[in-house]
Design a protein around this motif. Sequence first.
Motif, PDB file in Angstrom:
ATOM      1  N   MET A 292       0.826  -1.199   0.000  1.00 46.06           N
ATOM      2  CA  MET A 292       0.000   0.000   0.000  1.00 46.06           C
ATOM      3  C   MET A 292       0.860   1.248   0.000  1.00 46.06           C
ATOM      4  N   ASN A 293       1.931   1.226  -0.733  1.00 49.52           N
ATOM      5  CA  ASN A 293       2.763   2.402  -0.930  1.00 49.52           C
ATOM      6  C   ASN A 293       3.307   2.961   0.384  1.00 49.52           C
TER       7      ASN A 293
ATOM      8  N   LEU B 277      -3.881  17.108  11.319  1.00 53.06           N
ATOM      9  CA  LEU B 277      -3.130  15.880  11.042  1.00 53.06           C
ATOM     10  C   LEU B 277      -2.436  15.960   9.688  1.00 53.06           C
ATOM     11  N   GLY B 278      -3.146  16.426   8.668  1.00 51.26           N
ATOM     12  CA  GLY B 278      -2.564  16.541   7.330  1.00 51.26           C
ATOM     13  C   GLY B 278      -1.371  17.478   7.305  1.00 51.26           C
ATOM     14  N   ILE B 279      -1.490  18.608   7.984  1.00 51.63           N
ATOM     15  CA  ILE B 279      -0.371  19.558   8.054  1.00 51.63           C
ATOM     16  C   ILE B 279       0.822  18.912   8.754  1.00 51.63           C
TER      17      ILE B 279
ATOM     18  N   LYS C 142       0.016   9.854   2.801  1.00 47.24           N
ATOM     19  CA  LYS C 142      -0.531  10.732   3.829  1.00 47.24           C
ATOM     20  C   LYS C 142      -2.017  11.019   3.617  1.00 47.24           C
ATOM     21  N   LEU C 143      -2.427  11.132   2.377  1.00 49.82           N
ATOM     22  CA  LEU C 143      -3.831  11.416   2.085  1.00 49.82           C
ATOM     23  C   LEU C 143      -4.729  10.284   2.585  1.00 49.82           C
ATOM     24  N   LEU C 144      -4.286   9.052   2.445  1.00 51.81           N
ATOM     25  CA  LEU C 144      -5.050   7.909   2.937  1.00 51.81           C
ATOM     26  C   LEU C 144      -5.185   7.966   4.460  1.00 51.81           C
ATOM     27  N   LEU C 145      -4.114   8.319   5.166  1.00 54.40           N
ATOM     28  CA  LEU C 145      -4.174   8.454   6.618  1.00 54.40           C
ATOM     29  C   LEU C 145      -5.166   9.534   7.046  1.00 54.40           C
TER      30      LEU C 145
ATOM     31  N   CYS D  94      -8.796   8.352   6.246  1.00 56.64           N
ATOM     32  CA  CYS D  94      -9.227   7.326   7.212  1.00 56.64           C
ATOM     33  C   CYS D  94      -9.470   7.935   8.582  1.00 56.64           C
ATOM     34  N   SER D  95      -8.629   8.857   8.986  1.00 63.13           N
ATOM     35  CA  SER D  95      -8.806   9.522  10.271  1.00 63.13           C
ATOM     36  C   SER D  95     -10.098  10.333  10.293  1.00 63.13           C
ATOM     37  N   PHE D  96     -10.394  11.027   9.209  1.00 63.33           N
ATOM     38  CA  PHE D  96     -11.626  11.823   9.123  1.00 63.33           C
ATOM     39  C   PHE D  96     -12.862  10.929   9.213  1.00 63.33           C
ATOM     40  N   ALA D  97     -12.892   9.896   8.389  1.00 61.84           N
ATOM     41  CA  ALA D  97     -14.060   8.998   8.374  1.00 61.84           C
ATOM     42  C   ALA D  97     -14.209   8.255   9.702  1.00 61.84           C
ATOM     43  N   ALA D  98     -13.102   7.748  10.221  1.00 63.47           N
ATOM     44  CA  ALA D  98     -13.172   7.019  11.494  1.00 63.47           C
ATOM     45  C   ALA D  98     -13.534   7.957  12.631  1.00 63.47           C
ATOM     46  N   GLY D  99     -13.052   9.189  12.588  1.00 65.76           N
ATOM     47  CA  GLY D  99     -13.386  10.161  13.628  1.00 65.76           C
ATOM     48  C   GLY D  99     -14.882  10.417  13.709  1.00 65.76           C
TER      49      GLY D  99
END
Length: 185
Positions: free
Chosen positions: A1-2, A50-52, A133-136, A139-144
């Motif tokens: 997964m890269n 998180l993205g920043i 990083k975009l996947l993290l 996933c963090s947004f949706a899971a949050g």
Amino acid sequence: MNGILLSEIILFVIALTMDSFVISFAYGISKCKPSLGVVIMMNGVCSLVLGIALMAGGFLGTLIPDWVTKQICFVLLLLVGGYKLIAACRKKETVDQTEIKELSWTEGFLLALALSLDGLVAGVGAGLLYSNKLLLVACSFAAGIAVMLLGWMLGYRCRHFIRRDLSWISGACLLLLALRTIMGV
């Protein structure tokens, strides 16, 4: 997964969203339900921070050798996870029972800033290692959002008999992630 394993994403997201779950659970116990808009806004703020942080960690990763980045990531995750475990052990064992009628947009925003501090520190460490990083962030947004809604629902249903603090779980997840990072498993 890269550059990132699914199990690492899951552990990272669990660690970052556990505080949101606990807070939502506490709001459920006190019969206070934030609107879906407030929940989305809160997770948007947390995901933006998180993205920043991930991008900052990724930039540092281009300047530092791989073995050093693993060590830095291990130390950052270990420190944050250890701090969260110690802080959880020092808290009162009961969930706050104060009556709050409604979570306003302003309160939600301020709470989101507080919740995003974990993502800021952990994100810099994770940004040193992970390329996707975009996947993290996604996933963090949706899971949050999911854990906040689930936390409220469970808290509301359990409001009569649960009085324990569960915030130690996020510290344990960060420590597991730190061990996984350093061991290369």
